[in-house]
Design an enzyme around this catalytic site. Structure first.
Site, PDB file in Angstrom:
ATOM      1  N   GLY A 165       0.813  -1.202   0.000  1.00  0.00           N
ATOM      2  CA  GLY A 165       0.000   0.000   0.000  1.00  0.00           C
ATOM      3  C   GLY A 165       0.850   1.256   0.000  1.00  0.00           C
ATOM      4  O   GLY A 165       2.036   1.222  -0.308  1.00  0.00           O
TER       5      GLY A 165
ATOM      6  N   HIS B 175       4.957   2.174  -7.855  1.00  0.00           N
ATOM      7  CA  HIS B 175       4.007   1.060  -7.870  1.00  0.00           C
ATOM      8  C   HIS B 175       3.179   1.049  -9.156  1.00  0.00           C
ATOM      9  O   HIS B 175       2.962   0.005  -9.768  1.00  0.00           O
ATOM     10  CB  HIS B 175       3.053   1.148  -6.675  1.00  0.00           C
ATOM     11  CG  HIS B 175       3.708   0.969  -5.344  1.00  0.00           C
ATOM     12  ND1 HIS B 175       3.867   2.005  -4.457  1.00  0.00           N
ATOM     13  CD2 HIS B 175       4.255  -0.121  -4.748  1.00  0.00           C
ATOM     14  CE1 HIS B 175       4.463   1.562  -3.376  1.00  0.00           C
ATOM     15  NE2 HIS B 175       4.710   0.275  -3.521  1.00  0.00           N
TER      16      HIS B 175
ATOM     17  N   ASP C  72      14.352  -2.481  -4.517  1.00  0.00           N
ATOM     18  CA  ASP C  72      14.646  -3.551  -3.563  1.00  0.00           C
ATOM     19  C   ASP C  72      15.325  -4.693  -4.319  1.00  0.00           C
ATOM     20  O   ASP C  72      14.802  -5.814  -4.396  1.00  0.00           O
ATOM     21  CB  ASP C  72      13.353  -4.027  -2.907  1.00  0.00           C
ATOM     22  CG  ASP C  72      12.670  -2.916  -2.120  1.00  0.00           C
ATOM     23  OD1 ASP C  72      13.192  -2.530  -1.072  1.00  0.00           O
ATOM     24  OD2 ASP C  72      11.613  -2.428  -2.583  1.00  0.00           O
TER      25      ASP C  72
END
EC number: 6.3.2.1
Length: 280
Positions: free
Chosen positions: A30, A36, A151
């Site tokens: 979220g 995203h 990441d």
């Protein structure tokens, strides 16, 4: 746009999809941003159906305060996703639903990928990541799953996970999306003041300079140079800077022209932990 709160609801719906339907998965916690949405858009471009999970996974936080401060922007996240496509399937379960009322991470052997960098500073972090990613992959059974290269260590560990567990999915790594000043987009950026958010661009610009220096200097020189730069920054505290082999994530000992390398960095900005990396 359909929102599913339980594993059974999502699984039952997926079972009704045509078998020829390609299925993409974008796992998120979220607090969605442009990074995203770039993953979601790529998934939409490459699959007939896309599932986006919104779940703040408690087992990957070694710091309870960090978990408590993680932004909860669920309504805004739904609005953002619906602006991309009304056909996205949302999976937003509770922790008890995911973990069957026993919130505990599995133990994995990631063959050393998890013991360096983030793994060295965040106890059990990647066991928590592996647990939730494996659970989502087994539930959704996607053809492709999408993860950001911000990441990058996590990305390599997930690739190791699907190979070890023999999960038939293609793991897609997507380029880092940056703010206009170069700062890697992150949900944590919202916790920075406007002034510090601008100053944090120093992280990326230092990585760019490190990349340039790596072309002519050895790794130890570059690492020491980066440390010196952060020693002069009052508001930015360097946690680590590492240069590793891309595949094994082993720290470089001596350059090998046949290998690919990447620089990884973690920095605290007024208590907010920021990470970034760059291909060398």
């Amino acid at each position: 746009m359909l929102v599913f709160k339980t594993k059974k609801e999502l699984s039952d719906h997926i079972s009704t999809l045509p078998k020829i339907n390609n299925l993409g998965l974008v796992p998120t916690m979220g607090a969605l941003h442009t990074g995203h949405t770039s993953l979601v858009q790529k998934a939409i471009n490459e699959n007939q159906t896309v599932v986006v999970s919104i779940f703040v996974n408690p087992t990957q936080f070694d710091n309870k305060e960090d978990l408590a401060k993680y932004p909860d922007t669920f309504d805004a996240d739904l609005n953002l996703l619906s602006s991309i496509s009304e056909d996205i399937l949302i999976f937003s379960p509770s922790a008890d639903e995911v973990y069957n009322h026993e919130i505990k991470a599995k133990k994995y052997n990631f063959e050393g990928l998890d013991t360096v960098m983030e793994g060295a500073f965040r106890d059990d972090h990647f066991n928590g990541v592996g647990t939730i990613v494996e659970a989502l992959l087994l539930l959704v059974k996607p053809d492709r799953a999408y993860f950001g290269e911000k990441d990058f260590q996590q990305l390599q560990i997930i690739r190791k996970l699907v190979k070890q567990q023999n999960i038939p999915v293609e793991i897609i790594g997507c380029p880092i999306v940056r703010e206009t000043n170069g700062l890697a987009m992150s949900s944590r950026n919202e916790r920075l003041s406007k002034q510090l958010r601008q100053k944090a661009s120093f992280i990326y610009h230092t990585l760019l300079s490190a990349k340039e220096k790596f072309g002519t200097e050895n790794a130890n020189y570059v690492i020491d140079w980066v440390k010196e730069q952060f020693n002069e920054q009052e508001d930015l505290e360097l946690e680590y800077i590492e240069i590793t082999d891309v595949d094994t994530l082993s720290p470089i000992t001596r350059k090998n022209e046949k290998l690919k390398y990447r620089a990884f960095i973690a920095v605290y900005a007024d208590g907010v932990r920021l990470i970034d990396n760059i291909a060398l």
